[in-house]
Motif scaffolding. Sequence first.
Motif, PDB file in Angstrom:
ATOM      1  N   LEU A  27      58.810  57.611   9.919  1.00 23.37           N
ATOM      2  CA  LEU A  27      59.475  57.460   8.466  1.00 23.37           C
ATOM      3  C   LEU A  27      58.469  58.003   7.383  1.00 23.37           C
ATOM      4  O   LEU A  27      59.082  58.440   6.301  1.00 23.37           O
ATOM      5  CB  LEU A  27      59.944  56.015   8.293  1.00 23.37           C
ATOM      6  CG  LEU A  27      61.053  55.853   9.143  1.00 23.37           C
ATOM      7  CD1 LEU A  27      61.617  54.343   8.925  1.00 23.37           C
ATOM      8  CD2 LEU A  27      62.392  56.840   9.065  1.00 23.37           C
ATOM      9  N   THR A  28      57.307  57.460   7.277  1.00 19.09           N
ATOM     10  CA  THR A  28      56.401  57.874   6.344  1.00 19.09           C
ATOM     11  C   THR A  28      55.641  59.113   6.416  1.00 19.09           C
ATOM     12  O   THR A  28      55.296  59.788   5.350  1.00 19.09           O
ATOM     13  CB  THR A  28      55.498  56.616   6.098  1.00 19.09           C
ATOM     14  OG1 THR A  28      54.487  56.685   6.935  1.00 19.09           O
ATOM     15  CG2 THR A  28      56.155  55.451   5.764  1.00 19.09           C
ATOM     16  N   LEU A  64      62.335  46.232  12.977  1.00 17.61           N
ATOM     17  CA  LEU A  64      62.432  47.625  12.644  1.00 17.61           C
ATOM     18  C   LEU A  64      63.383  47.758  11.447  1.00 17.61           C
ATOM     19  O   LEU A  64      63.168  48.710  10.599  1.00 17.61           O
ATOM     20  CB  LEU A  64      62.982  48.343  13.771  1.00 17.61           C
ATOM     21  CG  LEU A  64      62.142  48.425  15.068  1.00 17.61           C
ATOM     22  CD1 LEU A  64      62.768  49.208  15.758  1.00 17.61           C
ATOM     23  CD2 LEU A  64      60.684  49.297  14.540  1.00 17.61           C
ATOM     24  N   GLY A  65      64.282  46.967  11.192  1.00 19.69           N
ATOM     25  CA  GLY A  65      65.331  46.709  10.131  1.00 19.69           C
ATOM     26  C   GLY A  65      64.070  46.674   8.669  1.00 19.69           C
ATOM     27  O   GLY A  65      64.483  47.340   7.807  1.00 19.69           O
ATOM     28  N   ILE A  66      63.321  45.704   8.977  1.00 16.63           N
ATOM     29  CA  ILE A  66      62.455  45.344   7.714  1.00 16.63           C
ATOM     30  C   ILE A  66      61.334  46.645   7.543  1.00 16.63           C
ATOM     31  O   ILE A  66      61.334  46.972   6.183  1.00 16.63           O
ATOM     32  CB  ILE A  66      61.624  44.115   8.023  1.00 16.63           C
ATOM     33  CG1 ILE A  66      62.709  42.753   8.225  1.00 16.63           C
ATOM     34  CG2 ILE A  66      60.670  43.818   7.060  1.00 16.63           C
ATOM     35  CD1 ILE A  66      61.823  41.592   8.551  1.00 16.63           C
ATOM     36  N   ALA A  67      60.995  46.984   8.470  1.00 14.95           N
ATOM     37  CA  ALA A  67      60.089  48.285   8.402  1.00 14.95           C
ATOM     38  C   ALA A  67      60.748  49.314   7.802  1.00 14.95           C
ATOM     39  O   ALA A  67      60.033  50.272   6.958  1.00 14.95           O
ATOM     40  CB  ALA A  67      59.695  48.672   9.703  1.00 14.95           C
ATOM     41  N   THR A  68      61.957  49.673   8.269  1.00 16.76           N
ATOM     42  CA  THR A  68      62.727  50.550   7.573  1.00 16.76           C
ATOM     43  C   THR A  68      62.908  50.401   6.282  1.00 16.76           C
ATOM     44  O   THR A  68      62.611  51.472   5.322  1.00 16.76           O
ATOM     45  CB  THR A  68      64.203  51.056   8.141  1.00 16.76           C
ATOM     46  OG1 THR A  68      64.040  51.050   9.550  1.00 16.76           O
ATOM     47  CG2 THR A  68      65.104  51.877   7.449  1.00 16.76           C
ATOM     48  N   ARG A  75      58.490  55.640   0.297  1.00 14.71           N
ATOM     49  CA  ARG A  75      59.080  56.905  -0.391  1.00 14.71           C
ATOM     50  C   ARG A  75      59.299  56.887  -1.688  1.00 14.71           C
ATOM     51  O   ARG A  75      59.140  58.047  -2.341  1.00 14.71           O
ATOM     52  CB  ARG A  75      60.112  57.402   0.581  1.00 14.71           C
ATOM     53  CG  ARG A  75      59.639  57.830   2.053  1.00 14.71           C
ATOM     54  CD  ARG A  75      60.781  58.066   2.764  1.00 14.71           C
ATOM     55  NE  ARG A  75      61.518  59.264   2.635  1.00 14.71           N
ATOM     56  CZ  ARG A  75      61.094  60.545   3.051  1.00 14.71           C
ATOM     57  NH1 ARG A  75      60.284  60.530   3.826  1.00 14.71           N
ATOM     58  NH2 ARG A  75      61.854  61.626   2.534  1.00 14.71           N
ATOM     59  N   ARG A  76      60.198  55.874  -2.100  1.00 15.52           N
ATOM     60  CA  ARG A  76      60.428  55.990  -3.580  1.00 15.52           C
ATOM     61  C   ARG A  76      59.351  55.944  -4.527  1.00 15.52           C
ATOM     62  O   ARG A  76      59.300  56.580  -5.631  1.00 15.52           O
ATOM     63  CB  ARG A  76      61.453  54.771  -3.759  1.00 15.52           C
ATOM     64  CG  ARG A  76      62.753  54.532  -2.951  1.00 15.52           C
ATOM     65  CD  ARG A  76      63.511  53.547  -3.797  1.00 15.52           C
ATOM     66  NE  ARG A  76      64.907  53.424  -3.073  1.00 15.52           N
ATOM     67  CZ  ARG A  76      65.078  52.616  -2.152  1.00 15.52           C
ATOM     68  NH1 ARG A  76      64.177  51.395  -1.763  1.00 15.52           N
ATOM     69  NH2 ARG A  76      66.234  52.263  -1.450  1.00 15.52           N
ATOM     70  N   GLY A  77      58.037  55.183  -4.159  1.00 13.96           N
ATOM     71  CA  GLY A  77      57.004  55.181  -4.746  1.00 13.96           C
ATOM     72  C   GLY A  77      56.335  56.440  -4.695  1.00 13.96           C
ATOM     73  O   GLY A  77      55.193  56.545  -5.886  1.00 13.96           O
ATOM     74  N   ILE A  78      56.364  57.493  -3.718  1.00 11.90           N
ATOM     75  CA  ILE A  78      55.508  58.643  -3.768  1.00 11.90           C
ATOM     76  C   ILE A  78      55.686  59.504  -5.097  1.00 11.90           C
ATOM     77  O   ILE A  78      54.777  59.771  -5.859  1.00 11.90           O
ATOM     78  CB  ILE A  78      56.058  59.368  -2.603  1.00 11.90           C
ATOM     79  CG1 ILE A  78      55.404  58.747  -1.411  1.00 11.90           C
ATOM     80  CG2 ILE A  78      55.252  60.779  -2.743  1.00 11.90           C
ATOM     81  CD1 ILE A  78      55.966  59.273  -0.217  1.00 11.90           C
ATOM     82  N   GLY A  79      56.878  59.619  -5.769  1.00 11.30           N
ATOM     83  CA  GLY A  79      57.380  60.349  -6.771  1.00 11.30           C
ATOM     84  C   GLY A  79      56.433  59.807  -7.797  1.00 11.30           C
ATOM     85  O   GLY A  79      55.923  60.632  -8.788  1.00 11.30           O
ATOM     86  N   LEU A 129      68.242  58.275  13.485  1.00  9.26           N
ATOM     87  CA  LEU A 129      67.313  59.107  14.493  1.00  9.26           C
ATOM     88  C   LEU A 129      66.171  58.422  14.971  1.00  9.26           C
ATOM     89  O   LEU A 129      65.677  58.394  16.034  1.00  9.26           O
ATOM     90  CB  LEU A 129      67.091  60.474  13.834  1.00  9.26           C
ATOM     91  CG  LEU A 129      66.471  61.510  14.840  1.00  9.26           C
ATOM     92  CD1 LEU A 129      67.669  61.819  15.862  1.00  9.26           C
ATOM     93  CD2 LEU A 129      65.788  62.541  14.167  1.00  9.26           C
ATOM     94  N   ALA A 130      65.347  57.889  13.816  1.00  6.69           N
ATOM     95  CA  ALA A 130      64.118  57.224  14.216  1.00  6.69           C
ATOM     96  C   ALA A 130      64.244  56.108  15.047  1.00  6.69           C
ATOM     97  O   ALA A 130      63.498  55.665  16.029  1.00  6.69           O
ATOM     98  CB  ALA A 130      63.306  56.770  12.916  1.00  6.69           C
ATOM     99  N   LEU A 131      65.289  55.207  14.672  1.00  2.94           N
ATOM    100  CA  LEU A 131      65.607  54.062  15.655  1.00  2.94           C
ATOM    101  C   LEU A 131      66.093  54.092  16.867  1.00  2.94           C
ATOM    102  O   LEU A 131      65.805  53.702  17.725  1.00  2.94           O
ATOM    103  CB  LEU A 131      66.659  53.200  14.568  1.00  2.94           C
ATOM    104  CG  LEU A 131      66.060  52.504  13.330  1.00  2.94           C
ATOM    105  CD1 LEU A 131      67.199  51.932  12.538  1.00  2.94           C
ATOM    106  CD2 LEU A 131      64.992  51.392  13.854  1.00  2.94           C
ATOM    107  N   CYS A 132      67.137  55.130  17.058  1.00  3.79           N
ATOM    108  CA  CYS A 132      67.666  55.130  18.351  1.00  3.79           C
ATOM    109  C   CYS A 132      67.039  56.467  19.262  1.00  3.79           C
ATOM    110  O   CYS A 132      67.146  55.821  20.384  1.00  3.79           O
ATOM    111  CB  CYS A 132      69.244  55.897  18.077  1.00  3.79           C
ATOM    112  SG  CYS A 132      70.321  54.447  17.349  1.00  3.79           S
TER     113      CYS A 132
END
Length: 207
Positions: A27-28, A64-68, A75-79, A129-132
Amino acid sequence: MRTDDREAFADLYDRYARTVYQHACRLTGDLSAAEDVMSETFLVAWRTREQVDPEGGPLGPWLLGIATNRARNHRRGIGRRLAFLARQPKPKETEDFAEASAERLDHQRELAAVREVLDRLRQPEREVLALCVWAGLDYAQAAAALDIPVGTVRSRLSRARARLRSLAGERLAEDRHSEGRREPGAGRGEIGGRAAFVALPNEGGSR
């Protein structure tokens, strides 16, 4: 865990740390960020351990829900971080004497390919997609991890797969075009690594 059993939590970490880390990597697209996400995931899991179902059941979807969610925050912090760095004076260039790890570089290249593909999907489709497909959760587990209906998981995954097949076709066309401009015998029959990557199977690991 619900009774503050640290040994039980340590067992949880041993069992799921690698799975959470790999999910965070996808994801990252960044190894260091994935390590941060994994650490934050288990910290949040410990702080919210009372939410664990007292009747038992798999804890992977919960983690995995927490990790997501942690990856979303990353990702929000990257900008914001990039904007801050852009305002700073350019640092003096210095020679890097650190020894490069071939395995780590290969992993970074793989993550770059993953990120290139996933970034062309919408965030909800990317997460499903990443989870399934990669984490191997079924529809119900992915729905529980993301706190959405099972039907939503199905529709998002279907759209993600359709988009990936389209991207694979575009990439293969680019490869054929490049192949036609090469000298005879150069790389004949080879398909670009990213094209092979995006050509995911139709069924993956979800049911």
